[in-house]
Design a protein around this motif. Sequence first.
Motif, PDB file in Angstrom:
ATOM      1  N   GLY A 172      19.864  -0.767  -2.669  1.00 28.41           N
ATOM      2  CA  GLY A 172      20.117  -0.495  -4.083  1.00 28.41           C
ATOM      3  C   GLY A 172      20.666  -1.716  -4.791  1.00 28.41           C
ATOM      4  N   LYS A 173      20.562  -1.750  -6.146  1.00 29.65           N
ATOM      5  CA  LYS A 173      20.953  -2.907  -6.933  1.00 29.65           C
ATOM      6  C   LYS A 173      21.685  -2.461  -8.192  1.00 29.65           C
ATOM      7  CE  LYS A 173      18.914  -6.988  -9.178  1.00 29.65           C
ATOM      8  NZ  LYS A 173      17.633  -7.692  -9.469  1.00 29.65           N
ATOM      9  N   THR A 174      22.792  -3.144  -8.552  1.00 29.01           N
ATOM     10  CA  THR A 174      23.515  -2.937  -9.820  1.00 29.01           C
ATOM     11  C   THR A 174      23.303  -4.179 -10.671  1.00 29.01           C
ATOM     12  OG1 THR A 174      25.192  -1.540  -8.770  1.00 29.01           O
ATOM     13  CG2 THR A 174      25.757  -2.552 -10.896  1.00 29.01           C
ATOM     14  N   GLU A 175      22.701  -4.008 -11.873  1.00 25.11           N
ATOM     15  CA  GLU A 175      22.352  -5.153 -12.708  1.00 25.11           C
ATOM     16  C   GLU A 175      23.609  -5.773 -13.322  1.00 25.11           C
ATOM     17  OE1 GLU A 175      19.523  -6.514 -12.961  1.00 25.11           O
ATOM     18  OE2 GLU A 175      18.341  -4.992 -11.891  1.00 25.11           O
ATOM     19  N   PRO A 176      23.649  -7.106 -13.483  1.00 26.51           N
ATOM     20  CA  PRO A 176      24.790  -7.756 -14.155  1.00 26.51           C
ATOM     21  C   PRO A 176      24.708  -7.582 -15.658  1.00 26.51           C
ATOM     22  CG  PRO A 176      23.135  -9.403 -13.593  1.00 26.51           C
ATOM     23  CD  PRO A 176      22.654  -8.083 -13.020  1.00 26.51           C
ATOM     24  N   THR A 177      25.862  -7.790 -16.350  1.00 21.97           N
ATOM     25  CA  THR A 177      25.915  -7.774 -17.815  1.00 21.97           C
ATOM     26  C   THR A 177      26.227  -9.190 -18.284  1.00 21.97           C
ATOM     27  OG1 THR A 177      28.287  -7.306 -17.940  1.00 21.97           O
ATOM     28  CG2 THR A 177      26.798  -5.413 -17.686  1.00 21.97           C
ATOM     29  N   CYS A 178      26.502  -9.318 -19.598  1.00 25.20           N
ATOM     30  CA  CYS A 178      26.803 -10.646 -20.148  1.00 25.20           C
ATOM     31  C   CYS A 178      28.069 -11.231 -19.527  1.00 25.20           C
ATOM     32  CB  CYS A 178      26.975 -10.567 -21.676  1.00 25.20           C
ATOM     33  SG  CYS A 178      25.466 -10.103 -22.566  1.00 25.20           S
ATOM     34  N   THR A 179      29.050 -10.376 -19.247  1.00 25.47           N
ATOM     35  CA  THR A 179      30.360 -10.874 -18.810  1.00 25.47           C
ATOM     36  C   THR A 179      30.749 -10.423 -17.417  1.00 25.47           C
ATOM     37  OG1 THR A 179      31.420  -8.984 -19.876  1.00 25.47           O
ATOM     38  CG2 THR A 179      31.202 -11.004 -21.181  1.00 25.47           C
ATOM     39  N   GLU A 180      30.020  -9.476 -16.813  1.00 25.51           N
ATOM     40  CA  GLU A 180      30.401  -8.956 -15.513  1.00 25.51           C
ATOM     41  C   GLU A 180      29.273  -9.156 -14.503  1.00 25.51           C
ATOM     42  OE1 GLU A 180      31.492  -4.907 -15.898  1.00 25.51           O
ATOM     43  OE2 GLU A 180      33.311  -5.304 -17.075  1.00 25.51           O
ATOM     44  N   GLU A 181      29.665  -9.404 -13.222  1.00 27.23           N
ATOM     45  CA  GLU A 181      28.690  -9.597 -12.160  1.00 27.23           C
ATOM     46  C   GLU A 181      28.024  -8.265 -11.777  1.00 27.23           C
ATOM     47  OE1 GLU A 181      30.815 -11.267  -8.907  1.00 27.23           O
ATOM     48  OE2 GLU A 181      30.528 -13.344  -9.564  1.00 27.23           O
ATOM     49  N   GLY A 182      26.785  -8.332 -11.276  1.00 28.86           N
ATOM     50  CA  GLY A 182      26.153  -7.205 -10.600  1.00 28.86           C
ATOM     51  C   GLY A 182      26.138  -7.473  -9.112  1.00 28.86           C
ATOM     52  N   TYR A 183      25.455  -6.645  -8.350  1.00 28.02           N
ATOM     53  CA  TYR A 183      25.358  -6.906  -6.918  1.00 28.02           C
ATOM     54  C   TYR A 183      24.109  -6.265  -6.345  1.00 28.02           C
ATOM     55  CZ  TYR A 183      27.249  -2.142  -6.384  1.00 28.02           C
ATOM     56  OH  TYR A 183      27.450  -0.794  -6.451  1.00 28.02           O
ATOM     57  N   GLN A 184      23.605  -6.845  -5.223  1.00 22.75           N
ATOM     58  CA  GLN A 184      22.494  -6.336  -4.443  1.00 22.75           C
ATOM     59  C   GLN A 184      23.063  -5.823  -3.129  1.00 22.75           C
ATOM     60  OE1 GLN A 184      18.847  -6.224  -4.920  1.00 22.75           O
ATOM     61  NE2 GLN A 184      19.271  -4.851  -3.224  1.00 22.75           N
ATOM     62  N   ARG A 185      22.866  -4.552  -2.808  1.00 27.16           N
ATOM     63  CA  ARG A 185      23.431  -3.952  -1.596  1.00 27.16           C
ATOM     64  C   ARG A 185      22.400  -3.969  -0.486  1.00 27.16           C
ATOM     65  NH1 ARG A 185      27.204   1.157  -1.874  1.00 27.16           N
ATOM     66  NH2 ARG A 185      28.551  -0.614  -2.394  1.00 27.16           N
ATOM     67  N   GLY A 186      22.854  -4.359   0.751  1.00 30.33           N
ATOM     68  CA  GLY A 186      22.022  -4.289   1.938  1.00 30.33           C
ATOM     69  C   GLY A 186      22.626  -3.294   2.917  1.00 30.33           C
ATOM     70  N   VAL A 187      21.743  -2.537   3.665  1.00 31.15           N
ATOM     71  CA  VAL A 187      22.194  -1.556   4.655  1.00 31.15           C
ATOM     72  C   VAL A 187      21.568  -1.922   6.002  1.00 31.15           C
ATOM     73  CG1 VAL A 187      22.278   0.865   5.323  1.00 31.15           C
ATOM     74  CG2 VAL A 187      22.400   0.227   2.891  1.00 31.15           C
ATOM     75  N   CYS A 188      22.423  -2.081   7.063  1.00 31.45           N
ATOM     76  CA  CYS A 188      21.924  -2.422   8.395  1.00 31.45           C
ATOM     77  C   CYS A 188      21.168  -1.231   8.984  1.00 31.45           C
ATOM     78  CB  CYS A 188      23.080  -2.836   9.308  1.00 31.45           C
ATOM     79  SG  CYS A 188      22.555  -3.236  10.991  1.00 31.45           S
ATOM     80  N   ILE A 189      19.909  -1.467   9.414  1.00 34.49           N
ATOM     81  CA  ILE A 189      19.092  -0.373   9.962  1.00 34.49           C
ATOM     82  C   ILE A 189      19.518   0.002  11.372  1.00 34.49           C
ATOM     83  CG2 ILE A 189      17.103  -1.020   8.550  1.00 34.49           C
ATOM     84  CD1 ILE A 189      15.929  -2.410  10.963  1.00 34.49           C
TER      85      ILE A 189
END
Length: 859
Positions: free
Chosen positions: A578-595
């Motif tokens: 899953g992914k949370t998009e960044p905004t103008c002033t705040e970071e987003g993040y890309q989540r990884g899950v170990c299979i």
Amino acid sequence: MKKLFCLLACLLLALCCCGAVAEDNVCHCEDWGDFSFHYDADGHWIVCANCGKIPYENQGPHERWCDNLGSCGVCGASCSTGVIWHYNDSRVQYITDEMSHWFVCPECGVTTDPEAHWIGCWNADNTHCLTCGAECEPNHNWEVTSETEATCTTDGVTEYTCSSCDETKTETTTALGHQNWETGDDGWRGVCTDCGATCEHYNPDFDKGYQYDAEGHWLLCADCGLKVPENQASHENTCYSQNNCWICSAPYSSGEFTHLRYPTTPYITDETSHWFVCPECGETTDPEPHWIGCWNEDNTHCLYCGTECEPTHNWEVTSTTEATCTTDGVIEYTCSRCDETKTETTPALGHNYEYVYEPGPSCDVPGVVGEICSNCGDALWSEDLYHGNYSGQYTGYDENIHWGDCPDCGERMMEEAHENNCQSPDNCWLCGAPYSSGKLQHLRYGSNPYITDENGHWYVCSLCGVTTDPEPHWIGCWNPDNTHCLYCGVQCEPSHTWEVTGETEMTCTTDGVIEYTCSSCDETKTETTPAPGHEMSDPVVVDPTCTEDGSSTATCATCGEEVVETLPATGHSFEDGGKTEPTCTEEGYQRGVCITCGETLDEPIPATGHSWEETERLDRSCETDGYVIYTCSVCGETKKEMQYRTGHNWHILTVKKQPTCTERGLEYRHCSNCDWGGNTTMAPLGHDMVAQDNGDQVCSRCGYLEAAPVVEEPAEEPVEEPVEEPVTEIVIGESEPVAVVPVTAAIETQPDAEPVSDTITLMVYEPVETVAELLPEAIQENVETVYVVELLDDGVAIEPSGILRLKIQLAEGADLTGQVLMLVAADGTMIEIAYEVIDGCIVFETEYVGVFVLVNAAE
């Protein structure tokens, strides 16, 4: 009044002497006549009216006061010598510092009556001088109670005790240092004649340069001033300078030439030495081995060329053991400078065997025969020799044996069994007697050599070709200095008789060892049986995980030892969580899950930043600020950028009235930016004074005259009156008067104000807190310095109509690096002002006055 005071003082002194009796019992106090002084050039006196004598107490030198140096203040006589008195009355206060107090005469300013502060140590609870009241320490009456004199290397110590209060103190005298040196008995070290300390001459004084005479030159030691032995040398002249020593410049024209070497000429080196090549003639010069003194072992490189080398020692023989035939000789050395030792070995001489045949004096007294060392007497072989004249010939035989007889005593010397050989099978080949039994002997002539290989030697019969007498090579282990077989001469190892003296059984991982010792010479040897290694079982495996290592364990079937092998962790295997998009002033993040194990990991995605678009603008002018407002097209946030006023760009169009020496001119000026114009005044030119022959000064433009001053000879030497500097105070609002901050300011360009008053003053001061609080909140915590600048016309605040160039003194050591000067307008707008720092002052130009602040540039 002052002179009357002095006369009264003298009269009181005279009256105090009433009752005193002079010579002949005549009183000199009963009648002094009219109390008139007599005087000459040296002094004055009063004569007794009764006896005509001069009382001792009424004699004295002239006394002058500092405000009248031409007359005596006691008798009124004109004089130019005598004691000078200064005034010390109720007007004068003590002047003090930490140590003492004094007066300053109010008439002439001379310092008088200097004295140290004083309070008795027995009254130590009074902490102030009993004379002037200044704070001070008690005065003690110190007496020396013990004293240790300073030596060359140790400080001297003097201990004192106060005789009034028993307090103590200690004073230290600095060590004298070595003063008197002479060369020691060894001709090398300097010796201090005061304390016996030695100077090793490791510090030649190159600054003083070489000293020289006709024979040679030398350097002096910087520590003791004596000649440094290793820096003494004979003069040398060079291939390019044949009349002077090239080292010390002394006249010198004999001896072998020294070749040229520039300071930049590098050494040429190899492992053992270094040398130069003369740039004048190309010859190799100054070959020397590498050198570093053994006392400086931490320096591992040659002190001349820098090549890595061993320290150089001064070796002296301390013991010698001579070499023998079988043992090496040993020479032991000790360095005379650093006490290091070394040993040199002289190889053993080896035996010098010679054949010896020395018969005894009679048949029953033994002589000797054999090979004997001529150096030590060791015998390779030797036998006792009897019957020295026996020739070894056989003289008789029977069926089985043969023999020989001594020609001197007839004794049978040798009995041996018969032998036949392949050449003579029916007769003894030694004596010729009939003999056909026994083992046949094969023939070997003395010239027949051994036949050899690496392990042994043998013969081949000269008659029948049969191989005979095979034997291994042999040399006794007790004689290892003989390295060749004693029979055939082939090089071989000594033969030992080995016996087992120790045995260690082998294991899986350690070798077996058998130790042998020779029973003849005690030499030892070792035989090793290699370890076979473990015989491992199938391993027991623990699988690794994503974050923890696994293991594989095997066990040896022979010894039971376990061998563990680590199996590295496999690490995570991530897939998209899953992914949370960044905004103008705040970071987003890309989540990884170990299979494998389900652990999660978030990788940050940087904020995108605003996307600014201009949405509003107000252009600036010469006198008003402008601004631009930007709005983010993504999130709607806004920001405002100020564009500060440009200021007028003045151009002078016409001069309506030229200025004179004393009057201002008038000109019309125009701003090229905003088209605004107006009249402004021009500063007076000032007089251009030219000196005349009679001392007058005349202005070259308007003729203004300044007559030369009339100089009158003063009747008395003028006394300069002290000038007291006025103290200026500034009142800020309704607050209490505040003294001017210790900064100074000067107007370097006179402001053009109209109308112009006779006096325009500029005030620069640091404000009280209420003024600082008027600054915008955004900069209150970031301001380094605040100045308030006021321009006053007859005490009334005005704005300048021209440009002011201000020069404000900074505090000592002030550093304005990274600071920006801003003018704070009444509405809070801030305008940056360019400035320079010149001679400890901040210098800038401005058309406005008010509040100026220094702000860190980063803020």
